[in-house]
Scaffold this motif. Structure first.
Motif, PDB file in Angstrom:
ATOM      1  N   GLY A 246       0.666  -1.238  -0.006  1.00 45.21           N
ATOM      2  CA  GLY A 246      -0.110   0.078  -0.039  1.00 45.21           C
ATOM      3  C   GLY A 246       0.863   1.347   0.095  1.00 45.21           C
ATOM      4  O   GLY A 246       0.187   2.413   0.067  1.00 45.21           O
ATOM      5  N   LYS A 247       1.955   1.223  -0.089  1.00 44.18           N
ATOM      6  CA  LYS A 247       2.975   2.326   0.104  1.00 44.18           C
ATOM      7  C   LYS A 247       3.714   2.468  -1.588  1.00 44.18           C
ATOM      8  O   LYS A 247       3.913   1.597  -2.391  1.00 44.18           O
ATOM      9  N   GLU A 248       4.339   3.611  -1.537  1.00 42.43           N
ATOM     10  CA  GLU A 248       5.073   3.815  -2.874  1.00 42.43           C
ATOM     11  C   GLU A 248       6.649   3.095  -2.431  1.00 42.43           C
ATOM     12  O   GLU A 248       6.866   2.698  -1.442  1.00 42.43           O
ATOM     13  N   ARG A 249       7.453   2.888  -3.692  1.00 39.24           N
ATOM     14  CA  ARG A 249       8.634   2.360  -3.696  1.00 39.24           C
ATOM     15  C   ARG A 249       9.560   3.440  -3.219  1.00 39.24           C
ATOM     16  O   ARG A 249       9.634   4.462  -3.721  1.00 39.24           O
ATOM     17  N   ASP A 250      10.353   3.201  -2.231  1.00 31.24           N
ATOM     18  CA  ASP A 250      11.372   4.196  -1.733  1.00 31.24           C
ATOM     19  C   ASP A 250      12.692   3.635  -1.654  1.00 31.24           C
ATOM     20  O   ASP A 250      13.033   2.396  -1.733  1.00 31.24           O
ATOM     21  N   PHE A 251      13.590   4.609  -1.896  1.00 29.76           N
ATOM     22  CA  PHE A 251      14.817   4.368  -1.959  1.00 29.76           C
ATOM     23  C   PHE A 251      15.565   3.727  -0.607  1.00 29.76           C
ATOM     24  O   PHE A 251      15.103   4.373   0.694  1.00 29.76           O
ATOM     25  N   VAL A 252      16.326   2.929  -0.646  1.00 31.92           N
ATOM     26  CA  VAL A 252      17.221   2.335   0.627  1.00 31.92           C
ATOM     27  C   VAL A 252      18.578   2.766   0.492  1.00 31.92           C
ATOM     28  O   VAL A 252      19.192   3.295   1.575  1.00 31.92           O
ATOM     29  N   ALA A 253      19.234   2.440  -0.374  1.00 30.16           N
ATOM     30  CA  ALA A 253      20.702   2.624  -0.496  1.00 30.16           C
ATOM     31  C   ALA A 253      21.384   2.487  -1.986  1.00 30.16           C
ATOM     32  O   ALA A 253      20.584   1.898  -2.614  1.00 30.16           O
ATOM     33  N   ALA A 254      22.415   3.134  -2.067  1.00 27.31           N
ATOM     34  CA  ALA A 254      23.161   3.316  -3.460  1.00 27.31           C
ATOM     35  C   ALA A 254      24.676   3.142  -3.297  1.00 27.31           C
ATOM     36  O   ALA A 254      25.062   3.529  -2.094  1.00 27.31           O
ATOM     37  N   ILE A 255      25.248   2.612  -4.203  1.00 27.00           N
ATOM     38  CA  ILE A 255      26.857   2.392  -4.238  1.00 27.00           C
ATOM     39  C   ILE A 255      27.366   2.794  -5.472  1.00 27.00           C
ATOM     40  O   ILE A 255      26.934   2.114  -6.684  1.00 27.00           O
ATOM     41  N   SER A 256      28.442   3.562  -5.344  1.00 23.68           N
ATOM     42  CA  SER A 256      29.288   3.811  -6.702  1.00 23.68           C
ATOM     43  C   SER A 256      29.903   2.637  -7.261  1.00 23.68           C
ATOM     44  O   SER A 256      29.900   1.614  -6.867  1.00 23.68           O
ATOM     45  N   ARG A 257      30.515   2.774  -8.632  1.00 25.64           N
ATOM     46  CA  ARG A 257      30.970   1.957  -9.403  1.00 25.64           C
ATOM     47  C   ARG A 257      32.027   0.885  -8.722  1.00 25.64           C
ATOM     48  O   ARG A 257      32.203  -0.121  -8.842  1.00 25.64           O
ATOM     49  N   THR A 258      32.906   1.776  -8.162  1.00 23.94           N
ATOM     50  CA  THR A 258      34.204   0.913  -7.284  1.00 23.94           C
ATOM     51  C   THR A 258      33.690   0.921  -5.911  1.00 23.94           C
ATOM     52  O   THR A 258      34.424   0.104  -5.328  1.00 23.94           O
ATOM     53  N   GLY A 259      32.641   1.148  -5.436  1.00 25.03           N
ATOM     54  CA  GLY A 259      32.241   0.980  -4.066  1.00 25.03           C
ATOM     55  C   GLY A 259      32.629   1.659  -3.010  1.00 25.03           C
ATOM     56  O   GLY A 259      32.602   1.521  -1.884  1.00 25.03           O
ATOM     57  N   THR A 260      33.472   2.905  -3.260  1.00 29.09           N
ATOM     58  CA  THR A 260      33.945   3.888  -2.444  1.00 29.09           C
ATOM     59  C   THR A 260      33.046   4.750  -1.767  1.00 29.09           C
ATOM     60  O   THR A 260      33.373   5.346  -0.815  1.00 29.09           O
ATOM     61  N   THR A 261      32.014   4.875  -2.644  1.00 34.60           N
ATOM     62  CA  THR A 261      30.837   5.947  -2.138  1.00 34.60           C
ATOM     63  C   THR A 261      29.461   5.207  -1.965  1.00 34.60           C
ATOM     64  O   THR A 261      29.105   4.604  -2.885  1.00 34.60           O
ATOM     65  N   THR A 262      28.842   5.579  -0.744  1.00 33.69           N
ATOM     66  CA  THR A 262      27.667   4.854  -0.471  1.00 33.69           C
ATOM     67  C   THR A 262      26.572   5.939  -0.096  1.00 33.69           C
ATOM     68  O   THR A 262      27.010   7.200   0.176  1.00 33.69           O
ATOM     69  N   ASP A 263      25.341   5.579  -0.227  1.00 35.68           N
ATOM     70  CA  ASP A 263      24.333   6.812   0.090  1.00 35.68           C
ATOM     71  C   ASP A 263      23.136   5.949   0.634  1.00 35.68           C
ATOM     72  O   ASP A 263      22.700   4.660   0.159  1.00 35.68           O
ATOM     73  N   TYR A 264      22.571   6.460   1.898  1.00 33.36           N
ATOM     74  CA  TYR A 264      21.592   5.453   2.603  1.00 33.36           C
ATOM     75  C   TYR A 264      20.240   6.461   2.820  1.00 33.36           C
ATOM     76  O   TYR A 264      20.342   7.499   3.048  1.00 33.36           O
ATOM     77  N   ALA A 265      19.269   5.732   2.860  1.00 37.81           N
ATOM     78  CA  ALA A 265      18.096   6.579   3.307  1.00 37.81           C
ATOM     79  C   ALA A 265      18.036   6.752   4.854  1.00 37.81           C
ATOM     80  O   ALA A 265      18.841   5.714   5.611  1.00 37.81           O
ATOM     81  N   ASP A 266      17.591   7.842   5.335  1.00 41.49           N
ATOM     82  CA  ASP A 266      17.895   7.852   6.880  1.00 41.49           C
ATOM     83  C   ASP A 266      17.254   7.167   7.836  1.00 41.49           C
ATOM     84  O   ASP A 266      17.971   6.790   8.823  1.00 41.49           O
ATOM     85  N   SER A 267      16.331   6.375   7.096  1.00 42.90           N
ATOM     86  CA  SER A 267      15.557   5.387   8.090  1.00 42.90           C
ATOM     87  C   SER A 267      16.262   4.077   8.208  1.00 42.90           C
ATOM     88  O   SER A 267      16.080   3.205   9.235  1.00 42.90           O
ATOM     89  N   VAL A 268      17.455   3.809   7.395  1.00 43.74           N
ATOM     90  CA  VAL A 268      18.196   2.543   7.527  1.00 43.74           C
ATOM     91  C   VAL A 268      19.581   2.811   7.790  1.00 43.74           C
ATOM     92  O   VAL A 268      20.489   2.061   8.122  1.00 43.74           O
ATOM     93  N   LYS A 269      19.984   4.057   8.078  1.00 46.81           N
ATOM     94  CA  LYS A 269      21.349   4.411   8.293  1.00 46.81           C
ATOM     95  C   LYS A 269      21.867   3.816   9.713  1.00 46.81           C
ATOM     96  O   LYS A 269      21.169   3.699  10.417  1.00 46.81           O
ATOM     97  N   GLY A 270      23.058   3.383   9.611  1.00 50.95           N
ATOM     98  CA  GLY A 270      23.364   2.484  10.759  1.00 50.95           C
ATOM     99  C   GLY A 270      23.269   1.166  11.176  1.00 50.95           C
ATOM    100  O   GLY A 270      23.560   0.612  11.986  1.00 50.95           O
ATOM    101  N   ARG A 271      22.171   0.800  10.271  1.00 50.19           N
ATOM    102  CA  ARG A 271      21.586  -0.582  10.176  1.00 50.19           C
ATOM    103  C   ARG A 271      21.854  -1.314   9.105  1.00 50.19           C
ATOM    104  O   ARG A 271      21.940  -2.668   9.126  1.00 50.19           O
ATOM    105  N   PHE A 272      21.621  -0.659   7.968  1.00 48.07           N
ATOM    106  CA  PHE A 272      22.000  -1.601   6.713  1.00 48.07           C
ATOM    107  C   PHE A 272      23.424  -1.074   5.987  1.00 48.07           C
ATOM    108  O   PHE A 272      23.812   0.132   6.271  1.00 48.07           O
ATOM    109  N   THR A 273      24.044  -1.929   5.395  1.00 50.03           N
ATOM    110  CA  THR A 273      25.232  -1.783   4.797  1.00 50.03           C
ATOM    111  C   THR A 273      25.232  -2.402   3.392  1.00 50.03           C
ATOM    112  O   THR A 273      24.990  -3.409   3.035  1.00 50.03           O
ATOM    113  N   ILE A 274      25.279  -1.305   2.413  1.00 44.01           N
ATOM    114  CA  ILE A 274      25.505  -1.726   0.945  1.00 44.01           C
ATOM    115  C   ILE A 274      26.810  -1.960   0.352  1.00 44.01           C
ATOM    116  O   ILE A 274      27.707  -1.448   1.003  1.00 44.01           O
ATOM    117  N   SER A 275      27.197  -3.219  -0.200  1.00 46.10           N
ATOM    118  CA  SER A 275      28.468  -3.566  -0.804  1.00 46.10           C
ATOM    119  C   SER A 275      28.253  -4.023  -2.162  1.00 46.10           C
ATOM    120  O   SER A 275      27.252  -4.500  -2.543  1.00 46.10           O
TER     121      SER A 275
END
Length: 124
Positions: A42-71
């Motif tokens: 019942g909700k829209e699709r929301d961003f969770v996390a992203a990672i750069s081509r080399t893996g050196t840069t990441t971005d997280y939604a505030d709701s998952v920061k500190g709990r989720f890790t993208i690699s």
């Protein structure tokens, strides 16, 4: 265009952990920024996390920061989402996607297609 298949979802108790995988096939996987979105019922699709081509840069939604890790492992054409301290509100279908832009704008991309996703259910 890279083809993507998500896996690793399941049922987990609150406070538990899961690791999602997204395997890519086809085009040059390492040339894409990769990321995860999720959609709860019942909700829209929301961003969770992203990672750069080399893996050196990441971005997280505030709701998952500190709990989720993208690699990512470009040798295996796979991106991962390690999810710890899961909460009932994390329950959703999780989708991965790929983009040729920059990591910081991944969350704003209007993707034309999505895979089947993988269901994550957090419940006691």
């Amino acid at each position: 265009q890279v083809q993507l298949v998500e896996s690793g979802g399941g049922l987990v108790q609150p406070g538990g952990s899961l690791r999602l995988s997204c395997a890519g096939a086809g085009s040059d996987f390492s040339s894409y920024v990769m990321g995860w979105f999720r959609q709860a019922p019942g909700k829209e699709r929301d961003f969770v996390a992203a990672i750069s081509r080399t893996g050196t840069t990441t971005d997280y939604a505030d709701s998952v920061k500190g709990r989720f890790t993208i690699s990512r492992d470009n040798a295996k054409n796979t991106v991962y989402l390690q999810m710890n301290s899961l909460r009932p509100e994390d329950t959703a279908v999780y989708y991965c996607n790929a983009d040729s832009g920059i990591t910081a704008r991944f969350k704003n991309v209007s993707f034309r297609s999505w895979g089947q996703g993988t269901q994550v259910t957090v419940s006691s």
